[in-house]
Design a protein around this motif. Sequence first.
Motif, short mmCIF file in Angstrom:
data_model
loop_
_atom_site.label_atom_id
_atom_site.label_comp_id
_atom_site.label_asym_id
_atom_site.label_seq_id
_atom_site.Cartn_x
_atom_site.Cartn_y
_atom_site.Cartn_z
N CYS A 264 -65.84 68.21 19.84
CA CYS A 264 -65.65 68.50 18.41
C CYS A 264 -66.19 67.37 17.55
CB CYS A 264 -64.18 68.76 18.12
SG CYS A 264 -63.52 70.22 18.94
N ARG A 265 -65.92 66.13 17.93
CA ARG A 265 -66.45 65.01 17.14
C ARG A 265 -67.97 64.98 17.17
NH1 ARG A 265 -62.22 62.40 19.73
NH2 ARG A 265 -63.65 61.43 21.23
N THR A 266 -68.55 65.35 18.30
CA THR A 266 -70.02 65.31 18.43
C THR A 266 -70.69 66.37 17.57
OG1 THR A 266 -69.84 64.45 20.69
CG2 THR A 266 -71.93 65.47 20.07
N ILE A 267 -70.14 67.57 17.54
CA ILE A 267 -70.80 68.66 16.80
C ILE A 267 -70.38 68.71 15.34
CG2 ILE A 267 -71.03 69.99 18.94
CD1 ILE A 267 -68.83 71.85 17.95
N ASN A 268 -69.47 67.84 14.93
CA ASN A 268 -69.01 67.81 13.54
C ASN A 268 -70.15 67.58 12.55
OD1 ASN A 268 -67.87 65.41 11.40
ND2 ASN A 268 -66.78 67.38 11.38
N LYS A 269 -71.22 66.93 12.98
CA LYS A 269 -72.34 66.61 12.07
C LYS A 269 -73.21 67.82 11.77
CE LYS A 269 -75.32 65.12 15.91
NZ LYS A 269 -75.97 63.97 16.56
N TYR A 270 -73.00 68.94 12.48
CA TYR A 270 -73.82 70.14 12.25
C TYR A 270 -73.22 70.99 11.13
CZ TYR A 270 -76.23 68.91 16.57
OH TYR A 270 -76.97 68.27 17.53
N ASP A 271 -73.91 72.08 10.84
CA ASP A 271 -73.47 72.98 9.77
C ASP A 271 -72.85 74.26 10.29
OD1 ASP A 271 -74.47 71.37 7.57
OD2 ASP A 271 -76.47 71.91 8.26
N VAL A 272 -73.48 74.86 11.32
CA VAL A 272 -73.08 76.19 11.77
C VAL A 272 -73.02 76.21 13.30
CG1 VAL A 272 -73.59 78.67 11.75
CG2 VAL A 272 -74.24 77.24 9.78
N GLY A 273 -71.90 76.64 13.84
CA GLY A 273 -71.80 76.94 15.26
C GLY A 273 -72.23 78.37 15.50
N PHE A 282 -66.55 93.82 30.17
CA PHE A 282 -65.32 93.93 29.38
C PHE A 282 -64.91 92.57 28.82
CE2 PHE A 282 -60.74 93.72 28.85
CZ PHE A 282 -60.48 94.86 28.11
N ASN A 283 -64.99 91.53 29.63
CA ASN A 283 -64.55 90.22 29.16
C ASN A 283 -65.46 89.66 28.08
OD1 ASN A 283 -62.12 89.49 30.71
ND2 ASN A 283 -63.45 89.83 32.47
N TYR A 284 -66.75 89.92 28.17
CA TYR A 284 -67.65 89.48 27.10
C TYR A 284 -67.41 90.29 25.83
CZ TYR A 284 -70.43 86.47 30.19
OH TYR A 284 -70.85 85.47 31.02
N GLU A 285 -67.10 91.55 25.98
CA GLU A 285 -66.80 92.37 24.81
C GLU A 285 -65.60 91.82 24.06
OE1 GLU A 285 -65.50 96.97 23.69
OE2 GLU A 285 -66.02 96.44 25.75
N HIS A 286 -64.61 91.33 24.79
CA HIS A 286 -63.37 90.83 24.19
C HIS A 286 -63.29 89.30 24.21
CE1 HIS A 286 -61.46 94.79 23.71
NE2 HIS A 286 -62.15 95.11 24.79
N ALA A 287 -64.43 88.66 24.27
CA ALA A 287 -64.44 87.20 24.39
C ALA A 287 -63.82 86.54 23.16
CB ALA A 287 -65.87 86.70 24.57
N LEU A 288 -62.99 85.55 23.42
CA LEU A 288 -62.45 84.66 22.38
C LEU A 288 -62.45 83.26 22.99
CD1 LEU A 288 -61.39 84.68 19.51
CD2 LEU A 288 -59.09 85.04 20.41
N PRO A 289 -63.63 82.64 23.05
CA PRO A 289 -63.83 81.49 23.93
C PRO A 289 -63.42 80.16 23.29
CG PRO A 289 -65.89 82.09 22.88
CD PRO A 289 -64.87 83.10 22.43
N ASN A 290 -63.36 79.15 24.15
CA ASN A 290 -63.10 77.79 23.69
C ASN A 290 -64.03 77.40 22.55
OD1 ASN A 290 -61.15 76.58 25.78
ND2 ASN A 290 -62.73 77.42 27.09
N LYS A 291 -65.31 77.73 22.69
CA LYS A 291 -66.29 77.21 21.73
C LYS A 291 -66.04 77.71 20.31
CE LYS A 291 -69.96 78.41 23.92
NZ LYS A 291 -69.29 78.96 25.11
N LEU A 292 -65.52 78.90 20.14
CA LEU A 292 -65.22 79.36 18.78
C LEU A 292 -64.20 78.42 18.13
CD1 LEU A 292 -65.43 81.49 16.50
CD2 LEU A 292 -63.40 82.55 17.51
N PHE A 293 -63.14 78.08 18.86
CA PHE A 293 -62.11 77.21 18.31
C PHE A 293 -62.62 75.77 18.18
CE2 PHE A 293 -59.90 80.78 20.27
CZ PHE A 293 -59.13 81.21 19.19
N GLU A 294 -63.55 75.37 19.05
CA GLU A 294 -64.16 74.05 18.91
C GLU A 294 -65.05 74.00 17.67
OE1 GLU A 294 -63.94 73.07 23.69
OE2 GLU A 294 -65.71 74.03 22.83
N PHE A 295 -65.76 75.08 17.36
CA PHE A 295 -66.50 75.14 16.10
C PHE A 295 -65.55 74.93 14.92
CE2 PHE A 295 -69.73 78.44 17.97
CZ PHE A 295 -70.44 77.41 18.58
#
Length: 374
Positions: A264-273, A282-295
């Motif tokens: 999170c600290r590393t990507i904070n300098k960007y604008d858009v995740g 099925f799992n990709y259709e309903h994905a709610l991954p770590n990276k969304l919350f890290e964005f």
Amino acid sequence: MKRIFILSFSLIRSDPRVMRQVRLLERNYRVTVCGFGPRPDADIEFIELESPRASLLQKATWAIKLLSRLFDSYYWNLPQVRNGFKAIRGRNFDLLIANDIAALPLALQLAGKAPVLVDAHEYSPREFEDKWLWRVLFGPYHHELCRRYLPRAAVMITVCQGIADEYARHYSVNPLVVHNAPVDQRLLPSPTIPGQIRLIHHGAAIPSRHLEAMIDVMKHLDKRFTLDFMLVETDAACMRDLRCRAAGDDRIRFIPAVPMADICRTINKYDVGIFLLPPVNFNYEHALPNKLFEFIQARLAVAIGPSPEMARIVQDYSLGVVADSFEPSALAESLEKLTDDSIAACKRAAGRAAKELSFEVGGRSLLHEIERLV
């Protein structure tokens, strides 16, 4: 002090969901963690399981067992199951936590009279349903594990409502939803740079995620946009293909991955995740991954395809843009509408949402269940 056993057939140190369980419990419980090494940096007892390696003959034997529906013989003879049983049998715990369905039968066998909490990181019976061989060999096997063992767990949690609903529909369980959110990082949104929009995608280089789609998005975007990939090279061939596809576009870079705690600290300098994940299973259709919350914890705007679980959060909190389809051109069209002011507004919205969409909230729910069980 109460004793808790955490079992996961994963690389514990780099498994963010398991490590959040460890951090939640290590101060107030005697925690034993069993999984693949190296040892995580935590105040725990760690039992390392050797990562399974199999010859072609062994793989053929396993395939015959799965095709013959000899599921018990297959499961209890897996090296990680045998070794885990030998390492833990005879010991007493007040609670066992099984991460994913594959760990649940062993946890129940080891539990004695202690309760077992199962954390389903995915919807197991359809995890890789886009691959025909997996559907033939492992789909029925995972269904049988769920059918036989899920009702015996004292509590079940999973990562999002769509997966929870599917488990409830087929296996008469009532999972609690605990999102894949990190702790609140307490960061401030970085300032935008007029005329520049810095995109970031981080995660693992896995072919089934079709990361090349985000390279194709760049083909439709103007010169304001740059894209950095910060990827763990889990598949060298996949990384080579991505680099080859991006060659010739100097707006796309591949930068070194950082430890999980520093993302999170590393990507904070960007604008858009950015994350465009075609719903190939099925799992990709309903994905709610770590990276969304890290964005969100990095206080970024978010750009995604119309994945329903992610889209609900992005729209509810006004965090960014959701494309009309999974075509790269559709996401590019949504991105082109962003301005310096709208990106700054989305970053501020992420800052407001970060406290609620953090493990402090989900962790309280999980800790309440653990305290009740022990």
